[in-house]
Write an enzyme that holds these catalytic residues in place. Sequence first.
Site, PDB file in Angstrom:
ATOM      1  N   LYS A 140       0.857  -1.183   0.000  1.00 37.69           N
ATOM      2  CA  LYS A 140       0.000   0.000   0.000  1.00 37.69           C
ATOM      3  C   LYS A 140       0.902   1.245   0.000  1.00 37.69           C
ATOM      4  CE  LYS A 140      -3.632  -2.708   1.027  1.00 37.69           C
ATOM      5  NZ  LYS A 140      -4.792  -2.936   0.172  1.00 37.69           N
ATOM      6  N   HIS A 197      -6.765 -13.469  -7.097  1.00 42.42           N
ATOM      7  CA  HIS A 197      -7.574 -12.527  -6.324  1.00 42.42           C
ATOM      8  C   HIS A 197      -9.011 -12.585  -6.830  1.00 42.42           C
ATOM      9  CE1 HIS A 197      -9.163  -8.838  -4.593  1.00 42.42           C
ATOM     10  NE2 HIS A 197      -8.160  -8.897  -3.743  1.00 42.42           N
ATOM     11  N   SER A 216      -7.095 -12.349   4.218  1.00 44.81           N
ATOM     12  CA  SER A 216      -6.574 -11.017   3.964  1.00 44.81           C
ATOM     13  C   SER A 216      -7.690 -10.006   4.167  1.00 44.81           C
ATOM     14  CB  SER A 216      -6.045 -10.959   2.519  1.00 44.81           C
ATOM     15  OG  SER A 216      -5.890  -9.643   2.093  1.00 44.81           O
TER      16      SER A 216
END
Length: 459
Positions: free
Chosen positions: A165, A284, A369
Amino acid sequence: VGFKAGVKDYKLTYYTPDYETKDTDILAAFRMTPQPGVPPEEAGAAVAAESSTGTWTTVWTDGLTSLDRYKGRCYHIEPVAGEENQYIAYVAYPLDLFEEGSVTNMFTSIVGNVFGFKALRALRLDDLRIPPAYSKTFQGPPHGIQVERDKLNKYGRPLLGCTIKPKLGLSAKNYGRAVYECLRGGLDFTKDDENVNSQPFMRWRDRFLFCAEAIYKAQPETGEIKGHYLNATAGTCEEMIKRAVFARELGVPIVMHDYLTGGFTANTSLAHYCRDNGLLLHIHRAMHAVIDRQKNHGIHFRVLAKALRMSGGDHIHSGTVVGKLEGERDITLGFVDLLRDDFIEKDRSRGIYFTQDWVSLPGVLPVASGGIHVWHMPALTEIFGDDSVLQFGGGTLGHPWGNAPGAVANRVALEACVQARNEGRDLAREGNEIIREPCKWSPELAAACEVWKEIKFEF
């Protein structure tokens, strides 16, 4: 039999309560909410018809084929306890209706058309039973859990990851620096965010190069094999494969794909490339909540998870049970086991409608997550066990001293939990104590514990 034009009830042809399901049938459990006044038998038969051979009126060409051989059949209907006018309809599809090795075709048939059906207020596909005769036509995950452990030389514990991030806006060089610090601190993996593809501020090739540099610097310093999930998702399949080829040329261990936005056809192509070229594939599930969040309409995530195991992926995000994203424990563990195990017994309390036998299809590592940090480590270790990836984005990069100490804190916490479990301690009861003990000698962990001691995502 002469051809008789006109519209007739679906249930005359497609509702067959005495049907004995075959071992080769694909079985589906649909949660139906019929429109007022539509009997459940007619609604269930309509679902079976519209997702197989039926159309709204009798057609002359029906006489040119054998409907009995090819039609879907609604073979059982049960009311949903505690819900008014909601039913589970069980539908059996003959295997001949589906192209081999194509998740795309399977979904186009089973959920392609029927969800807009006027006779239904809502429809949800809650589970699918994939027969071995069909699953054997799929390659499945490029490598699977055991091969991944052997490639990485990591055993007896969950793997640790971190999403870099801020997800958008870093330059490639700074991005690579963040990757290096996390890997150097003790994580096994770092991760591209799902929406990092190839934007103006950071083109994919630059990112791949700097992340590879980070890996090759961190590995000798730690004596461990490291990886970064390089997101190969792109606007075309050709571009996606081009990115995967570049990753292979760099010698990195793993790439990544957004399988729902990218699509099953692209995903299966990438999974085949990854097996042929020794790349692990991290998946993902961006966009899943659009499909699976409503309780009575859409597709349950356990079906999307089964589809991914067939299409191919070595890791998939599967909720945390404890963090910021929705997930009920038993239901989550139900599809976690569907991802990892060879054989899963029917268990309605965990949302598993059918016994599923994957035979020898490799397993997928579930990835926890989203809003998790060191205080969650005992719960995560207990809930997910060794065969999982625990991913701390903010829980690593949010450490007051920076990324590397954040990674150290997570690794120390994980090793403490694994050791405590191996010594026979009760992680659920003694969790906080197990995290506090190593704080005495790990200032990094102590600082992390202090920052997040009050954080809870309970709604």
